[in-house]
Design a protein around this motif. Structure first.
Motif, PDB file in Angstrom:
ATOM      1  N   UNK A  71       0.920  -1.077  -0.047  1.00 60.29           N
ATOM      2  CA  UNK A  71      -0.108   0.030  -0.067  1.00 60.29           C
ATOM      3  C   UNK A  71       0.853   1.288  -0.121  1.00 60.29           C
ATOM      4  N   UNK A  72       1.038   1.758  -1.284  1.00 61.40           N
ATOM      5  CA  UNK A  72       2.010   2.725  -1.418  1.00 61.40           C
ATOM      6  C   UNK A  72       1.694   4.004  -0.549  1.00 61.40           C
ATOM      7  N   UNK A  73       0.540   4.416  -0.598  1.00 60.21           N
ATOM      8  CA  UNK A  73       0.241   5.618  -0.123  1.00 60.21           C
ATOM      9  C   UNK A  73       0.122   5.677   1.426  1.00 60.21           C
ATOM     10  N   UNK A  74      -0.207   4.483   1.793  1.00 59.41           N
ATOM     11  CA  UNK A  74      -0.084   4.238   3.414  1.00 59.41           C
ATOM     12  C   UNK A  74       1.592   4.406   4.085  1.00 59.41           C
ATOM     13  N   UNK A  75       2.323   3.690   3.175  1.00 59.61           N
ATOM     14  CA  UNK A  75       3.712   3.636   3.703  1.00 59.61           C
ATOM     15  C   UNK A  75       4.286   5.313   3.482  1.00 59.61           C
ATOM     16  N   UNK A  76       4.028   5.912   2.437  1.00 56.04           N
ATOM     17  CA  UNK A  76       4.244   7.256   2.393  1.00 56.04           C
ATOM     18  C   UNK A  76       3.909   7.967   3.596  1.00 56.04           C
ATOM     19  N   UNK A  77       2.853   7.766   4.218  1.00 53.64           N
ATOM     20  CA  UNK A  77       2.188   8.571   5.490  1.00 53.64           C
ATOM     21  C   UNK A  77       2.986   8.070   6.728  1.00 53.64           C
ATOM     22  N   UNK A  78       3.503   6.634   6.675  1.00 60.10           N
ATOM     23  CA  UNK A  78       4.246   6.390   7.945  1.00 60.10           C
ATOM     24  C   UNK A  78       5.716   6.876   7.851  1.00 60.10           C
TER      25      UNK A  78
END
Length: 341
Positions: A71-78
């Motif tokens: 999940x690229x979007x969630x990894x960016x948030x983290x």
């Protein structure tokens, strides 16, 4: 330091996080808690980590994020939370499972790793340490395995995805100056281990009075390495960012180093043990004899592994200290306690 640790609910991730918390680091752990094996075991590890973080003097040093690395979007948030170091241990593991579920390995081990690399690239991470595997050596037969020999003939998609990780990391070290260190793990075992691994399977079946499947007719030789020794090595490497090798020669390239901040290390016990001797030690710890079903070598398996860990010892002082007899006993003690056997 503030560290992002992927695969925190996994076997090696749990032990690594426990040691990081014990020395005072702040850890944000990521795991998707998939059902490759019993999720209750993963949740129990997380509960233990929360207890490790129960020091009222230094609260909140461990946080968990349930996330899939694909999940690229969630990894960016983290990654936006900011980290000095990243220890990437999350992966779809296992050679035999890869024969039936290859797509899972691409999603987790390749796409997920790309998202980690991108997170490191855009957030000034000082060092990425990631899990590779002895499976990358594949068809190699010269023992002990050394990082300075090519490892380009993996025998299963699992090993192929891990070799791909090493090459992907090199490209990011070259293009963006991201220090990357890959660790090739050799047959890790110990308390809180994975239920699909030999020691766990053997213990369960011997205690249940069931025959154990012994592949390659027991002629395997493995460099069994105790998990706490592995975790200590991972942390030592994390503290020492990869650096370029000024003597690297493109006319005679060293597969373990580069002209950019990228490094590959074996991390093993450097004491190979015959599988039948390993089973004998387990029998002694359990006080029971095993009934063995002898079977041929499975597709994708390699007959022997043996790590040369000299480079890691020289670089960070890594010296595994747990003999197999002690390590197996500690696993059996944990197993009996955890399952009430």
């Amino acid at each position: 330091m503030r560290i992002l640790l992927t695969g925190v609910a996994g076997f090696i991730g749990y032990h690594t996080c426990k040691q990081l918390l014990a020395r005072g680091d702040t850890v944000v752990g990521v795991d998707n808690l998939n059902d490759y094996y019993d999720v209750r075991l993963k949740q129990a590890r997380l509960e233990r980590l929360a207890q490790c973080d129960a020091d009222p003097a230094v609260p909140g040093r461990f946080a968990f994020r349930k996330t899939d690395l694909a999940d690229a979007d969630r990894i960016r948030e983290i990654f936006d939370e900011g980290f000095e170091r990243v220890i990437h241990l999350a992966a779809q593991a296992g050679v035999r499972y890869s024969l039936e579920n290859p797509q899972t390995y691409i999603d987790s081990n390749v796409t997920g790793f790309l998202n980690v690399l991108e997170g490191c690239r855009y957030n000034d991470v000082g060092h990425l340490v990631y899990a590779s595997t002895s499976s990358v050596y594949g068809a190699n037969t010269q023992m002990p395995f050394t990082e300075h020999e090519p490892a380009d003939h993996p025998l299963a998609i699992y090993g192929a995805t891990k070799r791909a990780n090493e090459l992907m990391a090199h490209s990011y070290a070259h293009l963006f100056g991201l220090p990357c260190t890959g660790l090739r793990f050799f047959t890790v075992y110990g308390p809180w281990g994975r239920p699909d691994m030999a020691l766990f399977l053997f213990t369960r079946k011997i205690l249940a009075g069931e025959p154990i499947q012994v592949f390659n007719h027991g002629h395997h030789q493995r460099d069994f390495t105790f998990v706490e020794d592995i975790a200590e090595g991972v942390i030592r490497v994390c503290d020492r960012p990869a650096a370029a090798n000024p003597e690297w020669d493109s006319d005679a390239p060293d597969p373990a180093t580069s002209h950019v901040p990228w490094r590959i290390f074996n991390i093993g016990n450097n004491r190979p043990v015959q599988l039948l001797d390993y089973i004998r030690v387990l029998e002694e710890c359990l006080g029971r004899k095993a009934e063995m079903e002898m079977l041929p070598l499975q597709p994708g398996d390699v007959p022997d592994t043996w790590a040369s860990a000299d480079d890691l010892a020289a670089a960070v002082g890594y010296q595994p200290s747990t003999p197999v007899e002690e390590g197996v006993r500690r696993f059996v003690d944990w197993y009996r306690d955890y399952y009430g056997v």
